[in-house]
Write an enzyme that holds these catalytic residues in place. Structure first.
Site, PDB file in Angstrom:
ATOM      1  N   GLU A 127       0.842  -1.197   0.000  1.00 28.77           N
ATOM      2  CA  GLU A 127       0.000   0.000   0.000  1.00 28.77           C
ATOM      3  C   GLU A 127       0.875   1.245   0.000  1.00 28.77           C
ATOM      4  O   GLU A 127       1.797   1.370   0.808  1.00 28.77           O
ATOM      5  CB  GLU A 127      -0.904   0.006   1.234  1.00 28.77           C
ATOM      6  N   THR A 185      -3.843   4.928  -1.647  1.00 27.50           N
ATOM      7  CA  THR A 185      -4.886   5.478  -0.794  1.00 27.50           C
ATOM      8  C   THR A 185      -5.381   6.830  -1.292  1.00 27.50           C
ATOM      9  O   THR A 185      -4.755   7.470  -2.140  1.00 27.50           O
ATOM     10  CB  THR A 185      -4.389   5.648   0.648  1.00 27.50           C
ATOM     11  N   HIS A 205      -7.924   3.191  -4.063  1.00 33.11           N
ATOM     12  CA  HIS A 205      -8.876   3.406  -2.970  1.00 33.11           C
ATOM     13  C   HIS A 205      -9.899   4.429  -3.452  1.00 33.11           C
ATOM     14  O   HIS A 205      -9.570   5.361  -4.185  1.00 33.11           O
ATOM     15  CB  HIS A 205      -8.155   3.933  -1.733  1.00 33.11           C
ATOM     16  N   ARG A 225     -16.072   4.137   2.961  1.00 29.16           N
ATOM     17  CA  ARG A 225     -16.863   5.332   3.269  1.00 29.16           C
ATOM     18  C   ARG A 225     -15.947   6.539   3.332  1.00 29.16           C
ATOM     19  O   ARG A 225     -16.258   7.604   2.827  1.00 29.16           O
ATOM     20  CB  ARG A 225     -17.601   5.154   4.600  1.00 29.16           C
ATOM     21  N   GLY A 226     -14.803   6.369   3.992  1.00 28.44           N
ATOM     22  CA  GLY A 226     -13.829   7.442   4.099  1.00 28.44           C
ATOM     23  C   GLY A 226     -13.908   8.175   5.423  1.00 28.44           C
ATOM     24  O   GLY A 226     -14.911   8.116   6.135  1.00 28.44           O
ATOM     25  N   ASP A 227     -12.823   8.880   5.741  1.00 28.40           N
ATOM     26  CA  ASP A 227     -12.758   9.672   6.964  1.00 28.40           C
ATOM     27  C   ASP A 227     -13.250  11.089   6.708  1.00 28.40           C
ATOM     28  O   ASP A 227     -13.232  11.570   5.570  1.00 28.40           O
ATOM     29  CB  ASP A 227     -11.317   9.730   7.477  1.00 28.40           C
ATOM     30  N   GLN A 276      -7.582  -3.723   8.750  1.00 31.15           N
ATOM     31  CA  GLN A 276      -6.769  -2.668   9.332  1.00 31.15           C
ATOM     32  C   GLN A 276      -5.578  -3.329  10.019  1.00 31.15           C
ATOM     33  O   GLN A 276      -5.604  -4.506  10.373  1.00 31.15           O
ATOM     34  CB  GLN A 276      -7.580  -1.885  10.361  1.00 31.15           C
TER      35      GLN A 276
END
Length: 309
Positions: A18, A49, A78, A108-110, A179
């Site tokens: 990643e 990301t 992502h 969904r995302g931060d 995670q």
């Protein structure tokens, strides 16, 4: 080139990296160097990301395209629904498709920087399962999603977290990436609970090698990942020696990955932080050792949780 979903379930595990879009000239150089050093290791795939709030959306697509075209690697973008209407999401998805990208990690995302709570955009999507459904119904992507062995920090309970995860998977997810975690029993217990509620897709462990005392303290504080007391004690004893911290981090991550692979994990997804030395050392050792072949390595018959589809 096969899609990521087609690479899973074989005799050998997948290894993947990643990266994140760099924000500074120094960051650009670190990223280029890491990619140049890691690409020859022939990963099964790499992922890129988004920034917080979808801040690097365009750059993510650009980097994934570059990785595919220049390095010939399978790559995954992502993709979040933060700060965008459904029409805007579709515009970006069209760009992803036109760029020849076949794999998407749906999140969904931060919240954007400065916001503590996640709020859906007007005319946008509120939940990650809605994003997965959009992808599955209208686009021909291999779809991944995230999962949380220690439960998402905003979930009301582990049971609710699993229920929402199953909604995502039922909407069309092909595989999951966890995670980061530092206690493998958390992964084994999570996989067992996921299988018990009917989640049958492959679950790839996400591993972050510890390379900096301050950095890992910050990251675990943000995401809620815990660290075993004995590991924390070893880090505390080395905190004033950067090289000693990094050496311990590589050793621990190598043992962690070997145990996961010997017990049936379908692969390892390394969070590289756009650096190459730790990941190179760990992956090189794993490929020499091949702990997934328990008969050859003499590890005995492993306890195999049902991690494959």
């Amino acid at each position: 080139m096969p899609r990521i979903s087609e690479l899973l379930g074989g005799d050998d595990p997948t290894f993947s990296f990643e990266f994140f879009p760099p924000k500074t000239p120094e960051g650009e150089e670190n990223f280029k160097h890491a990619l140049t050093e890691l690409a020859p290791l022939d990963p099964s795939f790499v992922s890129v990301t988004y920034g917080a709030g979808g801040a690097t959306r365009d750059k993510t697509v650009e980097i994934v395209r570059h990785i595919k075209e220049t390095h010939g690697l399978e790559a995954m973008a992502h993709f979040t629904c933060v700060g965008a209407t459904t029409d805007e999401l579709r515009e970006t998805l069209a760009e992803i498709r036109e760029a020849g990208i076949d794999n998407v990690l749906a999140l969904r995302g931060d919240p954007p920087r400065g916001q503590t709570e996640w709020v859906a955009s007007e005319g946008g999507l509120e939940y990650s399962h809605q994003l997965v459904a959009l992808l599955r119904e209208d686009y021909d992507f291999a779809i991944a999603a995230a999962c949380f062995p220690e439960t998402h920090i905003h979930a009301t309970s582990p049971e609710d977290d699993l229920r929402y995860l199953k909604e995502k998977v039922d909407a069309g997810v092909d595989f999951l990436i966890t995670q980061l975690f530092f206690d493998n029993q958390l992964y084994y217990d999570f996989v067992e609970r996921a299988r018990a509620v009917g989640i049958g897709v492959p679950i790839i462990p996400g591993i972050m090698p510890i390379t900096s005392y301050g950095q890992i303290k910050t990251i675990t504080g943000l995401c809620g990942a815990t660290m075993p007391e004995h590991v924390l004690g070893e880090l505390d004893a080395r905190q004033d020696d950067k090289e000693a911290v990094a050496e311990f981090g590589v050793s621990y991550a190598t043992m962690q990955c070997a145990d996961l692979l010997a017990h049936g994990a379908p692969g390892i997804h390394f969070c590289t932080m756009n650096r190459s030395p730790a990941t190179r050392a760990i992956l090189s050792a794993l490929r020499l050792w091949q702990p997934w072949d328990a008969r050859r390595t003499g590890l005995g018959e492993p306890r195999r949780p049902p991690v494959g589809a």
